[in-house]
Motif scaffolding. Structure first.
Motif, PDB file in Angstrom:
ATOM      1  N   THR A  26       3.668   3.856   7.974  1.00  0.00           N
ATOM      2  CA  THR A  26       4.454   2.169   8.436  1.00  0.00           C
ATOM      3  C   THR A  26       3.879   2.425   9.931  1.00  0.00           C
ATOM      4  OG1 THR A  26       6.160   3.869   9.911  1.00  0.00           O
ATOM      5  CG2 THR A  26       6.495   3.219   7.413  1.00  0.00           C
ATOM      6  N   GLY A  27       3.092   2.683  10.631  1.00  0.00           N
ATOM      7  CA  GLY A  27       2.598   2.072  11.699  1.00  0.00           C
ATOM      8  C   GLY A  27       0.825   1.465  11.257  1.00  0.00           C
ATOM      9  N   LYS A  28       0.456   3.089  10.642  1.00  0.00           N
ATOM     10  CA  LYS A  28      -1.343   2.109  11.018  1.00  0.00           C
ATOM     11  C   LYS A  28      -1.473   1.649  10.069  1.00  0.00           C
ATOM     12  CE  LYS A  28      -4.048   6.310  12.541  1.00  0.00           C
ATOM     13  NZ  LYS A  28      -5.157   7.413  12.661  1.00  0.00           N
ATOM     14  N   GLY A  29      -0.447   1.596   8.986  1.00  0.00           N
ATOM     15  CA  GLY A  29      -0.045   1.069   7.660  1.00  0.00           C
ATOM     16  C   GLY A  29      -0.213  -0.404   8.238  1.00  0.00           C
ATOM     17  N   MET A  30       0.409  -0.910   8.922  1.00  0.00           N
ATOM     18  CA  MET A  30       0.623  -2.331   9.141  1.00  0.00           C
ATOM     19  C   MET A  30      -0.727  -2.797  10.361  1.00  0.00           C
ATOM     20  SD  MET A  30       2.895  -2.753   7.347  1.00  0.00           S
ATOM     21  CE  MET A  30       3.622  -4.695   8.414  1.00  0.00           C
ATOM     22  N   ILE A  31      -0.754  -2.372  10.732  1.00  0.00           N
ATOM     23  CA  ILE A  31      -1.958  -2.907  11.778  1.00  0.00           C
ATOM     24  C   ILE A  31      -2.822  -3.624  12.150  1.00  0.00           C
ATOM     25  CG2 ILE A  31      -3.672  -1.719  13.875  1.00  0.00           C
ATOM     26  CD1 ILE A  31      -2.615   0.940  13.985  1.00  0.00           C
ATOM     27  N   LYS A  32      -3.313  -3.844  10.559  1.00  0.00           N
ATOM     28  CA  LYS A  32      -4.089  -4.933  10.280  1.00  0.00           C
ATOM     29  C   LYS A  32      -3.480  -6.066   9.587  1.00  0.00           C
ATOM     30  CE  LYS A  32      -7.327  -6.113   6.911  1.00  0.00           C
ATOM     31  NZ  LYS A  32      -8.774  -5.972   5.640  1.00  0.00           N
ATOM     32  N   LEU A  34      -0.582  -6.912  11.088  1.00  0.00           N
ATOM     33  CA  LEU A  34       0.468  -7.566  12.429  1.00  0.00           C
ATOM     34  C   LEU A  34      -1.027  -7.952  13.402  1.00  0.00           C
ATOM     35  CD1 LEU A  34       2.001  -4.249  13.160  1.00  0.00           C
ATOM     36  CD2 LEU A  34       3.055  -6.485  12.711  1.00  0.00           C
ATOM     37  N   ARG A  35      -2.386  -7.381  13.135  1.00  0.00           N
ATOM     38  CA  ARG A  35      -3.582  -9.050  13.910  1.00  0.00           C
ATOM     39  C   ARG A  35      -2.943  -9.656  13.189  1.00  0.00           C
ATOM     40  NH1 ARG A  35      -7.356  -3.695  14.497  1.00  0.00           N
ATOM     41  NH2 ARG A  35      -5.854  -2.173  16.538  1.00  0.00           N
ATOM     42  N   ARG A  36      -3.461  -9.916  12.008  1.00  0.00           N
ATOM     43  CA  ARG A  36      -3.432 -11.332  11.145  1.00  0.00           C
ATOM     44  C   ARG A  36      -3.073 -12.220  11.493  1.00  0.00           C
ATOM     45  NH1 ARG A  36      -1.746 -14.130   6.925  1.00  0.00           N
ATOM     46  NH2 ARG A  36      -0.201 -12.696   6.655  1.00  0.00           N
ATOM     47  N   ARG A  37      -1.047 -11.400  11.318  1.00  0.00           N
ATOM     48  CA  ARG A  37      -0.143 -12.199  12.143  1.00  0.00           C
ATOM     49  C   ARG A  37      -0.103 -13.000  13.331  1.00  0.00           C
ATOM     50  NH1 ARG A  37       5.157 -11.045   8.227  1.00  0.00           N
ATOM     51  NH2 ARG A  37       3.573 -10.940   6.128  1.00  0.00           N
ATOM     52  N   TYR A  38      -0.145 -11.364  14.357  1.00  0.00           N
ATOM     53  CA  TYR A  38      -0.298 -12.014  15.651  1.00  0.00           C
ATOM     54  C   TYR A  38      -1.310 -12.273  16.279  1.00  0.00           C
ATOM     55  CZ  TYR A  38       4.807 -11.773  14.820  1.00  0.00           C
ATOM     56  OH  TYR A  38       5.822 -11.766  14.122  1.00  0.00           O
ATOM     57  N   PRO A  39      -2.807 -12.426  16.272  1.00  0.00           N
ATOM     58  CA  PRO A  39      -3.822 -12.471  16.409  1.00  0.00           C
ATOM     59  C   PRO A  39      -3.907 -12.161  18.164  1.00  0.00           C
ATOM     60  CG  PRO A  39      -3.556 -14.347  16.458  1.00  0.00           C
ATOM     61  CD  PRO A  39      -1.981 -14.672  15.680  1.00  0.00           C
ATOM     62  N   ASP A  40      -2.582 -12.484  18.926  1.00  0.00           N
ATOM     63  CA  ASP A  40      -3.141 -12.017  20.181  1.00  0.00           C
ATOM     64  C   ASP A  40      -2.763 -10.664  20.730  1.00  0.00           C
ATOM     65  OD1 ASP A  40      -3.836 -14.470  21.853  1.00  0.00           O
ATOM     66  OD2 ASP A  40      -2.411 -15.062  21.181  1.00  0.00           O
ATOM     67  N   ALA A  41      -2.222 -10.015  19.057  1.00  0.00           N
ATOM     68  CA  ALA A  41      -1.615  -8.383  19.677  1.00  0.00           C
ATOM     69  C   ALA A  41      -2.723  -7.739  19.424  1.00  0.00           C
ATOM     70  CB  ALA A  41      -1.071  -8.544  18.653  1.00  0.00           C
ATOM     71  N   ASN A  42      -2.906  -6.677  20.747  1.00  0.00           N
ATOM     72  CA  ASN A  42      -3.712  -5.777  21.386  1.00  0.00           C
ATOM     73  C   ASN A  42      -2.702  -4.067  20.745  1.00  0.00           C
ATOM     74  OD1 ASN A  42      -5.596  -3.875  22.735  1.00  0.00           O
ATOM     75  ND2 ASN A  42      -4.451  -4.793  24.563  1.00  0.00           N
ATOM     76  N   ILE A  43      -3.059  -3.686  19.833  1.00  0.00           N
ATOM     77  CA  ILE A  43      -2.317  -2.613  19.313  1.00  0.00           C
ATOM     78  C   ILE A  43      -4.014  -1.039  18.947  1.00  0.00           C
ATOM     79  CG2 ILE A  43      -1.485  -1.355  16.832  1.00  0.00           C
ATOM     80  CD1 ILE A  43      -0.818  -4.431  16.591  1.00  0.00           C
ATOM     81  N   SER A  44      -3.490  -0.345  19.385  1.00  0.00           N
ATOM     82  CA  SER A  44      -4.889   0.569  18.840  1.00  0.00           C
ATOM     83  C   SER A  44      -3.883   1.864  18.451  1.00  0.00           C
ATOM     84  CB  SER A  44      -5.247   0.774  20.615  1.00  0.00           C
ATOM     85  OG  SER A  44      -6.234   1.795  19.941  1.00  0.00           O
TER      86      SER A  44
END
Length: 119
Positions: A26-32, A34-44
């Motif tokens: 649920t976490g790592k699987g959604m990062i890509k 989330l980055r597409r939908r929210y380009p200003d998101a900074n997720i690591s």
């Protein structure tokens, strides 16, 4: 993570303990996405398991923080001040550690800045 992004916290450390399958899906699987939908998101994504070195974990956190936008204090109002109980007002400020200063190690020369509207 979406709630954090929508409430003004675009920098997110997705921390995963050893063998945490739910977070892996649920976490790592959604990062890509989330980055597409929210380009200003900074997720690591940061793994804490026996196979991860402490240096790698710290470097990932430092990278996350170095790319984080300058934000506002959660208690800061529209006038840029923090209004405390009892009527006291505080102006938030960014403080560097004692003895530290900020000097851009690679400043951009004026001639290298493109004109507005050109690439």
């Amino acid at each position: 993570m979406i709630e954090l992004i929508k409430t003004g916290a675009p920098s997110i450390a997705c921390v995963q303990p050893f063998a945490c399958l739910p977070n892996h899906v649920t976490g790592k699987g959604m990062i890509k996405e989330l980055r597409r939908r929210y380009p200003d998101a900074n997720i690591s994504a940061i793994d804490y398991d026996p196979g991860s070195s402490e240096v790698n974990q710290l470097n990932r956190l430092k990278l996350l923080l170095s790319n984080a936008p300058v934000g506002r204090n959660p208690d800061e109002s529209e006038d840029g001040l923090i209004h405390l109980k009892g009527g006291k007002t505080v102006k938030p400020e960014i403080r560097l550690p004692e003895g530290a200063s900020f000097i851009d190690p690679e400043p951009v020369a004026q001639k290298d800045i493109p004109a507005t509207g050109t690439l």
